[in-house]
Structures are given as structure tokens and as C-alpha cells.
Scaffold this active site. Structure first.
Site, PDB file in Angstrom:
ATOM      1  N   ASN A   9       0.678  -0.896 -54.795  1.00 29.47           N
ATOM      2  CA  ASN A   9       0.456  -2.331 -54.547  1.00 29.47           C
ATOM      3  C   ASN A   9      -0.857  -2.434 -53.770  1.00 29.47           C
ATOM      4  OD1 ASN A   9       0.499  -4.986 -53.815  1.00 29.47           O
ATOM      5  ND2 ASN A   9       2.522  -4.927 -52.852  1.00 29.47           N
ATOM      6  N   ARG A  90       1.708  -3.020 -59.153  1.00 31.22           N
ATOM      7  CA  ARG A  90       2.155  -4.392 -58.927  1.00 31.22           C
ATOM      8  C   ARG A  90       0.949  -5.311 -59.063  1.00 31.22           C
ATOM      9  NH1 ARG A  90       4.280  -7.690 -53.658  1.00 31.22           N
ATOM     10  NH2 ARG A  90       4.532  -9.601 -54.833  1.00 31.22           N
ATOM     11  N   HIS A 179       6.328 -13.762 -57.099  1.00 26.14           N
ATOM     12  CA  HIS A 179       7.496 -13.029 -56.566  1.00 26.14           C
ATOM     13  C   HIS A 179       8.542 -12.824 -57.673  1.00 26.14           C
ATOM     14  CE1 HIS A 179       6.818 -14.711 -52.202  1.00 26.14           C
ATOM     15  NE2 HIS A 179       6.199 -13.541 -52.353  1.00 26.14           N
ATOM     16  N   ARG A 240       0.770 -19.682 -44.974  1.00 25.83           N
ATOM     17  CA  ARG A 240       0.426 -20.655 -46.024  1.00 25.83           C
ATOM     18  C   ARG A 240       1.227 -21.933 -45.852  1.00 25.83           C
ATOM     19  NH1 ARG A 240       1.866 -16.773 -50.624  1.00 25.83           N
ATOM     20  NH2 ARG A 240       0.639 -14.973 -49.980  1.00 25.83           N
ATOM     21  N   GLU A 383      11.421  -4.494 -54.660  1.00 20.20           N
ATOM     22  CA  GLU A 383      10.449  -4.730 -55.732  1.00 20.20           C
ATOM     23  C   GLU A 383       9.931  -3.418 -56.307  1.00 20.20           C
ATOM     24  OE1 GLU A 383       8.659  -7.629 -52.884  1.00 20.20           O
ATOM     25  OE2 GLU A 383       7.958  -8.578 -54.717  1.00 20.20           O
TER      26      GLU A 383
END
Ligand code: AMP
Length: 397
Positions: A9, A90, A179, A240, A383
Site C-alpha cells: 500500500n 492496493r 474503502h 477531512r 483489507e
């Protein structure tokens, strides 16, 4: 024979990697190289119950992956002996063209490069990770797994923004959702925990980490999600803003003279929990609230209010909901957020059991009362495992 997948990732200033055994469903090693390109970088690898660290300058992503491999050797972990069969990358944005897990050849890499404007903060570092890993491990298959994939088939009513259609089509403006790997994995785990096929289960998944998103999933198909064209939309996140009136952007440009880049940075990096209360870690947020900090209180209240709005919206989108799952750092660990998000919803069939909700566990578990019509779960996300399983599925054709 044991087979493993290296899951990479690659972010703008960090590279995370895990060596996953997809058949056993476990991670054999996890590591991160942080502050890539800065004066002092830090690398960490956990393998075989031991943790190895290095403090050294890591100039770029190439150096980061080389440091990672050097640490595997230092840890006595020979990747060939550990059955490494492929590398899974990813990727954040697959645009409209890439949604299934995809073997990364030169053509696919070129398409991903073209998508950079859609996800300027995330795709370029991901692409860099692919280029470097393909150079260092040229003989292994490399597979990209895209965060947008699970939401590729959102119904048009959920995927479309109500803006000028010609502009939207010319510029690929739609709701993509992110996601997705986590939402899919958690929804499958949730159905398994209920002992029912995914196709029969309607569910809401609340992925609450530093980034946060909600999804509504009807019989295994995502029918709505809170992130949109970019990961900025939806829930309040660590830094965010989530949903805001788009008019704010034009107002700030006109009245405050802020440039698009200034506004983008403010909304992505200095908003959300951090912008409202100065803190992103929920353990610290609770401590500040207990100490009487009004900003932290407001941040928490805005966060929970937004979350409740999405739960309510998705109950309506689904019509019948069987299960709501909490996952990721906040969702898995913060019992107060879970309780506050769903309090007072008994008339809608949701009753949390306080003892179950506050019990400490790392396992997937039920936190609703036995008489709750909708089952509420905590499901740890994984994940990396989901990516590793996608990778071997691609290899097996
Ligand atoms: P993630 O992005 O999934 O790694 O989530 C990271 C966030 O999870 C952190 O910023 C914290 O706000 C939150 N978190 C992690 N551990 C805990 C905990 N024990 N209690 C509350 N929040 C936590």
C-alpha cells in the site's frame, strides 16, 4: 505447499506492506516505511513475534521498498522460502475502466497513469509503488486491487450527481466510492456471522477509521456509499470535512482569496475532527471532552450527528435492514461512538446491549440485544487479507 502474497500500500510519504497467507487467513509479517523523502525516515517490520526497526533516510519509494526487503532478510525471512507467489497492490481509484482485480502489465499501468487526475493525492504514489515493485520483483505477477471496485455497480440513482450531464460525462464526474475492499470484506464476514448467504442479507457497514465511510449493501450489492467522486464526501473524518455545501468553495475563493489548492488542502488535511477540535485520535478526543474542552465536544457531536444521518438514510435506502457493522480503528474500538450513533433507535428496531458493546475483544461479535430486530456487529476489517485473496483468485483465473 504454503503460498503467500506481498500486499503493498504505497502512499505519498509512506509504504505499508504485509506478507499474507491467503489460505490460512493470516498475516505473517507487517511493516511500514514512514516519512519517505524526508530527512529522517523510519522503518518497522514485525515478523515471527519480533519487531525490527531502522531509522535512516529513505529518499524515495524505490529506496523504501529496498529497505523493506532488506528488513525481511534481517528478520531471517526469505520471501522465496515463505512461498511468495505474487504482489498485490492496493490502489485507490480505478475510474470507470478498472474495477475487477487486475493483473498489472504495461497496458494496465498506462491506464492507471491516465487516471491520475481523478485521484491526484492517491493514485500517483500507488503507481510509483507498482513501478518500483515490478522492477524489484520482475518475475512475480503483480495484481492491482481497487478501492472503488465494490461500488462500480452502484445504481445510477446513487452514483450520479445532479449536475450538468454533459459536463459529468465528459469529465467522468460520478460517485465512485472508496474503502470498497473493506466494505466487501466486512459485509461477507457479517453475513457469515449471521450464518446466512450474503445474497439474502441487507446491511449497513460503517468503516470508521482516519478515513470514514458508510455503505448500504442489498443482497451483496452495494446500493449506496458515502464517499463520492473523491474520498472527501460523506462522514466527518480525521482531517477531512465530509459533506459540505459546494458553495463554500466558491465563497472562500471569492471572499478569502484562497486558491483551489489552498481550499483542497484545508478540506483534506485541516478539517474534520482535527479542524473542529484539534485532535484526530478518538482516545484523546474523549480525554479532552472529559476535561471540559468545548471544541472537542463540538467535534464529537458533529461526527456522531453525521453518522446518525447516514444510518437513517441507509435504513430508508434499504427498506429492510438485517445487520449494521462497525469496523476500522474507531468503529472497532470506540464503544461510545457506537452507542451514541445508534442510541434511541429502538423504534427503528435497533437496541444496543451495553455490556456486549463495552466488552473488550478483537473478535467479530454481536453488540445488539437479543430482542433487537436489526443485529449490530463489530467486525474487524482486514483489507490486506481481502487483497491477498483477490490476488490468488486472479492467478487461478
Ligand atoms: P484506522 O484508520 O482504521 O487505522 O483508524 C485510526 C483511528 O482509530 C485513530 O485515529 C483513532 O481515532 C482510532 N482508534 C484507534 N484505537 C482506538 C481506541 N482504542 N479507542 C478509540 N479510538 C481508537
Amino acid at each position: 505447499m504454503k503460498r503467500t502474497v506481498l500486499v503493498v500500500n504505497s502512499g505519498s510519504s509512506s509504504v505499508k506492506f504485509s506478507l499474507v497467507d491467503p489460505d490460512a487467513g493470516i498475516s505473517l509479517a507487517d511493516g511500514i516505511v514512514e516519512r519517505v523523502g524526508e530527512a529522517e525516515s523510519a522503518a518497522k517490520l514485525s515478523f515471527g513475534g519480533r519487531t525490527f526497526t531502522r531509522d535512516c533516510r529513505v529518499a524515495d519509494h524505490d529506496a523504501a521498498l529496498r529497505v523493506a526487503f532488506a528488513m525481511f532478510l534481517e528478520a531471517g525471512a526469505d520471501l522465496a522460502d515463505l512461498g511468495l507467489v505474487a504482489v498485490g497492490h492496493r490502489m485507490v481509484h480505478g475510474g470507470q475502466r478498472i474495477f475487477a482485480p487486475t493483473r498489472l502489465d504495461d497496458d494496465v499501468v498506462a491506464v492507471i497513469a491516465e487516471l491520475a487526475p481523478l485521484a491526484p493525492l492517491h493514485n500517483p504514489p500507488g503507481l510509483l509503488g507498482i513501478e518500483v515493485a515490478r522492477r524489484i520483483l520482475p518475475d512475480l505477477p503483480h495484481v492491482g486491487v481497487f478501492d472503488t471496485a465494490f461500488f462500480h455497480d452502484l445504481p445510477a440513482a446513487a452514483a450520479s450527481y445532479a449536475i450538468d450531464r454533459e459536463v459529468a460525462e465528459a469529465w467522468q464526474v460520478r460517485r465512485y466510492g472508496f474503502h470498497g475492499t473493506s466494505h466487501r470484506y466486512v459485509s461477507e464476514q457479517a453475513a457469515a456471522l449471521l450464518g446466512r448467504p450474503t445474497a439474502e442479507v441487507n446491511q449497513i457497514v460503517l468503516h470508521l477509521g482516519n478515513g470514514a465511510s458508510a455503505s448500504a449493501i442489498a443482497g451483496g450489492r452495494a446500493v449506496d456509499t458515502s464517499m463520492g467522486m473523491t474520498p472527501l464526501e460523506g462522514l466527518v473524518m480525521g482531517t477531512r470535512c465530509g459533506d459540505i455545501d459546494a458553495g463554500i468553495i466558491f465563497y472562500l475563493a471569492r471572499a478569502a482569496g484562497m486558491s483551489p489548492a489552498d481550499i483542497e488542502t484545508m478540506l483534506n488535511r485541516r478539517s474534520g475532527m482535527f479542524g473542529l477540535g484539534g485532535e484526530i485520535d478518538f482516545r484523546e478526543v474523549h480525554r479532552l471532552i472529559d476535561a471540559g474542552d468545548a471544541d472537542a465536544r463540538l467535534a464529537y457531536d458533529v461526527y456522531v450527528h453525521r453518522l446518525r444521518k447516514y444510518v437513517g438514510a441507509y435504513l430508508a435506502v434499504l427498506g429492510r435492514t438485517d445487520v449494521i457493522s462497525f469496523t476500522a480503528g474507531v468503529g472497532e474500538n470506540d464503544a461510545a461512538v457506537r452507542a451514541d450513533a445508534l442510541s434511541g433507535l429502538e423504534p427503528l428496531g435497533i437496541r444496543i446491549d451495553t455490556e456486549r458493546n463495552t466488552a473488550r475483544s478483537r473478535q467479530a461479535r454481536v453488540i445488539s440485544a437479543d430482542d433487537s430486530a436489526i443485529t449490530v456487529l463489530v467486525v474487524p476489517t482486514d483489507e490486506e487479507l481481502a487483497i491477498a485473496r483477490d490476488v490468488v483468485a486472479v492467478l487461478e483465473g
